[in-house]
Write a protein that holds these residues in place. Structure first.
Motif, PDB file in Angstrom:
ATOM      1  N   GLU A 154      32.951  22.744  44.189  1.00 41.58           N
ATOM      2  CA  GLU A 154      33.857  22.383  45.274  1.00 41.58           C
ATOM      3  C   GLU A 154      35.317  22.685  44.957  1.00 41.58           C
ATOM      4  N   VAL A 173      34.693  17.441  38.336  1.00 36.93           N
ATOM      5  CA  VAL A 173      33.239  17.503  38.430  1.00 36.93           C
ATOM      6  C   VAL A 173      32.863  18.948  38.734  1.00 36.93           C
ATOM      7  N   ASN A 205      30.927  20.952  40.391  1.00 37.50           N
ATOM      8  CA  ASN A 205      29.944  21.005  41.481  1.00 37.50           C
ATOM      9  C   ASN A 205      30.237  22.128  42.476  1.00 37.50           C
TER      10      ASN A 205
END
Length: 175
Positions: free
Chosen positions: A26, A22, A24
């Protein structure tokens, strides 16, 4: 997650994880080439060198003195490590000397050098001191040269035994 990519299957797994990640913020992905560890040819040469060195030491009249009663010797060695890890006071110096005296008094058997004895008692201690690696399998391809040169210099100076590094083009007779 940390992966050492050393097969197509692991490469596919890593690529799948990256594709399915994903986006994002992170994640941090780092790719670096690891140094190449010893080759199988170097491993065989190491064992050949240790065997030739054992034979040369035996022919030169140098014996290995195997200390019997291994448990007391292991205790002495562990205490030495503990003592050497910090500055010594007078008590510790006296204690260390007592340990040395105890070790010297243990029964010993004079035995011939073997490939394994050379590897454990010569090669590995020099390897740890020079490159900081315990296992011969962890040495990088260029690090074997560093260990060999230091060990060969030591055995030449202290035992009068100096051998060339075995190679596939020579007979590696050690003479």
């Amino acid at each position: 997650m940390k992966h050492h990519v050393n097969s197509q299957g692991i490469k596919d797994l890593v690529l799948s994880e990256i594709v399915n990640m994903v986006a994002n913020g992170e994640y941090e992905v780092t790719i670096k080439k690891l140094p190449k560890t010893r080759t199988s040819l170097q491993n065989r040469a190491l064992h050949k060198y240790c065997l030739l060195l054992a034979e040369a030491l035996n022919l030169a009249g140098w014996s290995y003195w195997a200390t019997l009663l291994r448990k007391p010797l292991a205790l002495i060695k562990s205490k030495r490590v503990a003592i050497y890890s910090q500055p010594l006071n007078d008590f510790q110096n006296g204690y260390l000397q007592a340990l040395v005296d105890i070790e010297d008094s243990l029964p010993k058997a004079q035995v011939d050098w073997t490939m394994e004895l050379v590897k454990e008692n010569f090669w590995k201690p020099v390897q740890v001191s020079q490159i900081g690696k315990e296992s011969t399998a962890d040495a990088d391809t260029h690090e074997y040269t560093v260990v060999y040169e230091n060990l060969n210099s030591f055995t030449g100076t202290n035992f009068g035994v100096s051998l060339p590094w075995p190679n596939k083009d020579s007979d590696s007779s050690g003479t």
